[in-house]
Design a protein around this motif. Sequence first.
Motif, mmCIF file in Angstrom:
data_model
loop_
_atom_site.group_PDB
_atom_site.id
_atom_site.type_symbol
_atom_site.label_atom_id
_atom_site.label_comp_id
_atom_site.label_asym_id
_atom_site.label_seq_id
_atom_site.Cartn_x
_atom_site.Cartn_y
_atom_site.Cartn_z
ATOM 1 N N SER A 161 0.818 -1.218 0.000
ATOM 2 C CA SER A 161 0.000 0.000 0.000
ATOM 3 C C SER A 161 0.848 1.262 0.000
ATOM 4 O O SER A 161 0.411 2.312 -0.496
ATOM 5 N N LEU A 162 2.061 1.178 0.555
ATOM 6 C CA LEU A 162 2.921 2.366 0.623
ATOM 7 C C LEU A 162 3.663 2.623 -0.681
ATOM 8 O O LEU A 162 4.102 3.748 -0.935
ATOM 9 N N ALA A 163 3.813 1.598 -1.521
ATOM 10 C CA ALA A 163 4.559 1.770 -2.767
ATOM 11 C C ALA A 163 3.987 2.877 -3.650
ATOM 12 O O ALA A 163 4.734 3.740 -4.136
ATOM 13 N N PRO A 164 2.670 2.900 -3.906
ATOM 14 C CA PRO A 164 2.142 4.000 -4.726
ATOM 15 C C PRO A 164 2.354 5.369 -4.094
ATOM 16 O O PRO A 164 2.605 6.357 -4.801
ATOM 17 N N ALA A 176 12.285 -9.756 5.067
ATOM 18 C CA ALA A 176 12.556 -8.695 4.102
ATOM 19 C C ALA A 176 12.051 -9.081 2.715
ATOM 20 O O ALA A 176 11.494 -8.251 1.993
ATOM 21 N N MET A 177 12.242 -10.344 2.328
ATOM 22 C CA MET A 177 11.795 -10.775 1.003
ATOM 23 C C MET A 177 10.283 -10.695 0.878
ATOM 24 O O MET A 177 9.754 -10.113 -0.068
ATOM 25 N N VAL A 178 9.562 -11.270 1.859
ATOM 26 C CA VAL A 178 8.105 -11.292 1.771
ATOM 27 C C VAL A 178 7.543 -9.884 1.783
ATOM 28 O O VAL A 178 6.652 -9.537 0.995
ATOM 29 N N SER A 179 8.070 -9.037 2.678
ATOM 30 C CA SER A 179 7.558 -7.673 2.747
ATOM 31 C C SER A 179 7.909 -6.873 1.502
ATOM 32 O O SER A 179 7.118 -6.064 1.017
ATOM 33 N N SER A 180 9.110 -7.113 0.960
ATOM 34 C CA SER A 180 9.544 -6.339 -0.202
ATOM 35 C C SER A 180 8.824 -6.731 -1.481
ATOM 36 O O SER A 180 8.713 -5.922 -2.408
ATOM 37 N N VAL A 181 8.358 -7.979 -1.562
ATOM 38 C CA VAL A 181 7.639 -8.410 -2.758
ATOM 39 C C VAL A 181 6.428 -7.527 -3.019
ATOM 40 O O VAL A 181 6.073 -7.240 -4.171
ATOM 41 N N GLY A 182 5.791 -7.067 -1.945
ATOM 42 C CA GLY A 182 4.601 -6.233 -2.107
ATOM 43 C C GLY A 182 4.860 -4.959 -2.875
ATOM 44 O O GLY A 182 4.001 -4.509 -3.641
ATOM 45 N N MET A 183 6.035 -4.375 -2.708
ATOM 46 C CA MET A 183 6.314 -3.095 -3.365
ATOM 47 C C MET A 183 6.418 -3.217 -4.884
ATOM 48 O O MET A 183 5.694 -2.540 -5.608
ATOM 49 N N PRO A 184 7.326 -4.069 -5.410
ATOM 50 C CA PRO A 184 7.396 -4.143 -6.876
ATOM 51 C C PRO A 184 6.112 -4.647 -7.513
ATOM 52 O O PRO A 184 5.709 -4.151 -8.568
ATOM 53 N N LEU A 185 5.443 -5.630 -6.893
ATOM 54 C CA LEU A 185 4.189 -6.121 -7.462
ATOM 55 C C LEU A 185 3.142 -5.025 -7.491
ATOM 56 O O LEU A 185 2.429 -4.837 -8.485
ATOM 57 N N SER A 186 3.032 -4.283 -6.399
ATOM 58 C CA SER A 186 2.074 -3.190 -6.332
ATOM 59 C C SER A 186 2.394 -2.109 -7.365
ATOM 60 O O SER A 186 1.506 -1.602 -8.052
ATOM 61 N N LEU A 187 3.693 -1.770 -7.485
ATOM 62 C CA LEU A 187 4.080 -0.720 -8.426
ATOM 63 C C LEU A 187 3.802 -1.129 -9.870
ATOM 64 O O LEU A 187 3.341 -0.314 -10.678
ATOM 65 N N VAL A 188 4.096 -2.398 -10.191
ATOM 66 C CA VAL A 188 3.822 -2.867 -11.558
ATOM 67 C C VAL A 188 2.321 -2.850 -11.845
ATOM 68 O O VAL A 188 1.876 -2.462 -12.936
ATOM 69 N N LEU A 189 1.508 -3.259 -10.863
ATOM 70 C CA LEU A 189 0.066 -3.325 -11.066
ATOM 71 C C LEU A 189 -0.572 -1.943 -11.185
ATOM 72 O O LEU A 189 -1.471 -1.739 -11.997
ATOM 73 N N SER A 197 1.051 1.042 -11.816
ATOM 74 C CA SER A 197 1.718 2.044 -12.654
ATOM 75 C C SER A 197 0.884 2.495 -13.859
ATOM 76 O O SER A 197 0.920 3.675 -14.218
ATOM 77 N N PRO A 198 0.068 1.622 -14.507
ATOM 78 C CA PRO A 198 -0.732 2.106 -15.637
ATOM 79 C C PRO A 198 -1.787 3.150 -15.240
ATOM 80 O O PRO A 198 -2.201 3.955 -16.082
ATOM 81 N N VAL A 199 -2.245 3.112 -13.973
ATOM 82 C CA VAL A 199 -3.303 4.046 -13.557
ATOM 83 C C VAL A 199 -2.805 5.088 -12.573
ATOM 84 O O VAL A 199 -3.579 5.927 -12.110
ATOM 85 N N LEU A 200 -1.515 5.047 -12.245
ATOM 86 C CA LEU A 200 -0.994 5.934 -11.215
ATOM 87 C C LEU A 200 -1.187 7.398 -11.577
ATOM 88 O O LEU A 200 -1.517 8.231 -10.723
ATOM 89 N N ASP A 201 -1.001 7.742 -12.846
ATOM 90 C CA ASP A 201 -1.169 9.123 -13.288
ATOM 91 C C ASP A 201 -2.616 9.450 -13.649
ATOM 92 O O ASP A 201 -2.938 10.617 -13.900
ATOM 93 N N GLN A 202 -3.492 8.446 -13.697
ATOM 94 C CA GLN A 202 -4.868 8.669 -14.140
ATOM 95 C C GLN A 202 -5.808 8.985 -12.977
ATOM 96 O O GLN A 202 -6.771 9.724 -13.139
ATOM 97 N N LEU A 203 -5.562 8.394 -11.810
ATOM 98 C CA LEU A 203 -6.431 8.588 -10.653
ATOM 99 C C LEU A 203 -5.937 9.772 -9.821
ATOM 100 O O LEU A 203 -4.761 10.152 -9.896
ATOM 101 N N PRO A 204 -6.820 10.372 -8.998
ATOM 102 C CA PRO A 204 -6.392 11.469 -8.119
ATOM 103 C C PRO A 204 -5.252 11.006 -7.213
ATOM 104 O O PRO A 204 -5.362 9.974 -6.542
ATOM 105 N N LEU A 205 -4.167 11.762 -7.190
ATOM 106 C CA LEU A 205 -2.995 11.332 -6.432
ATOM 107 C C LEU A 205 -3.276 11.123 -4.940
ATOM 108 O O LEU A 205 -2.780 10.160 -4.345
#
Length: 410
Positions: free
Chosen positions: A234-237, A349-362, A364-372
């Motif tokens: 949730s913090l990645a975006p 660290a691995m389990v917690s860190s996996v959330g960031m790249p997966l979240s960012l990849v998912l 990223s296509p709408v990150l600039d489209q929705l209200p920040l």
Amino acid sequence: MTSSLWNRSVVIWLLATVQSQFGMALAGIALNFLVLHQTRSASQMALTLAFSLLPNLLMPLVGALVDRWPLKWPLIGSDVLRGTLQLAVGGAALLWGEVPLWAINGAAVLTGLAGLFTGPAGSAAVPALVPASELARANGLLGGLGRGAWLLGTLAGAWIVTRWGPPLAILMDGLSFFVMAALLGWVRLPTRGTLGAGGSRSYLLTEVRDGLRVMARSRVLILAPIIALLLNASLAPVTAILPKLFEALGGQATGYGTFLALESLGVIGAGLLVVAWGDRRSPQGLIAAGLGLTACSYAVMWAWPQPAVLLGSALVLGLGFGLINTPFQTLLHQLVPGAYLGRVFSMLAMVSSVGMPLSLVLVSPVLDQLPLPLWFGVAALAQGLGGVIWIWGIQTEGRLRTVQIDVVGS
């Protein structure tokens, strides 16, 4: 094991941590704005961050190596390699003006790979540097001084990026890695090694499995990576949209740097509280309080996304982060036997860190489209849910004690 908190190795370790955090703060701001200035896209920044985090998938194997290798020389080698990569990116940006995104992302992956050893190795080294009775204070000092250096590096980075551009800050980070490598050469760390049944070394995958079995003995150790996965996803975006949000609000790099600096002040405050309290407050209670503070801070930022509110909330947010991270380090040091610290820290660290790249990849296509500001609301809900899960876990766990080990060679 030393009998005192203050000894030569601890002082050098603190100095190395301080200068390393200073340099990494410089580079964090610089890399974000290098990509932003070249692409004008929060999505591209998110992808670059995701590339830097992907190597964390290999963390469990690295953790097993941490528990069987000497700690010092791989740490030094990692710093030298990361310093070389940062100097290459900064030098290219200085000479060419722009660096191709494939080169930036490639350097991010290599830097992530080089840094895999440092997290679990650094965490596993602390109990070898200080007596068990001083672990809480040592972790508080490391967290507080590290974030103090991060604060100064953030302010300096924002000023350097605004005045001279990102390349100079990235070059300074590269040099800081070489300084840390030199300092670590003076630290005395014990020889380490993990032995399997019959006194011989066990297979690497067997050691990873044994680390998982250690974690399975405690509900807190089972819940910790699940909560961390939820929170980091949730913090990645939020991490990706903050530079663009401050530019939209007229704050530029200075506003973003001030936000990070205030957040660091909060973390320093939390570290000072932990140092002052020592063992008089339970780590699990402090973690629950930290989760509550971070949830409230993000909720306020979601409701009122104005510069003054964002900056005020950053201080409380940092206090919450500090009350989560520093006591959690102490809790793991108390629960996990020293021979398994590298594996447990790396698995978490691995389990917690996996959330960031997966979240960012998912996203990223709408990150600039929705209200920040919407992403602050998502983070608030995740932090609140994590707090509820944590409180349930510590209440149902009962009395916490060091995990009993009978797994090696089973």
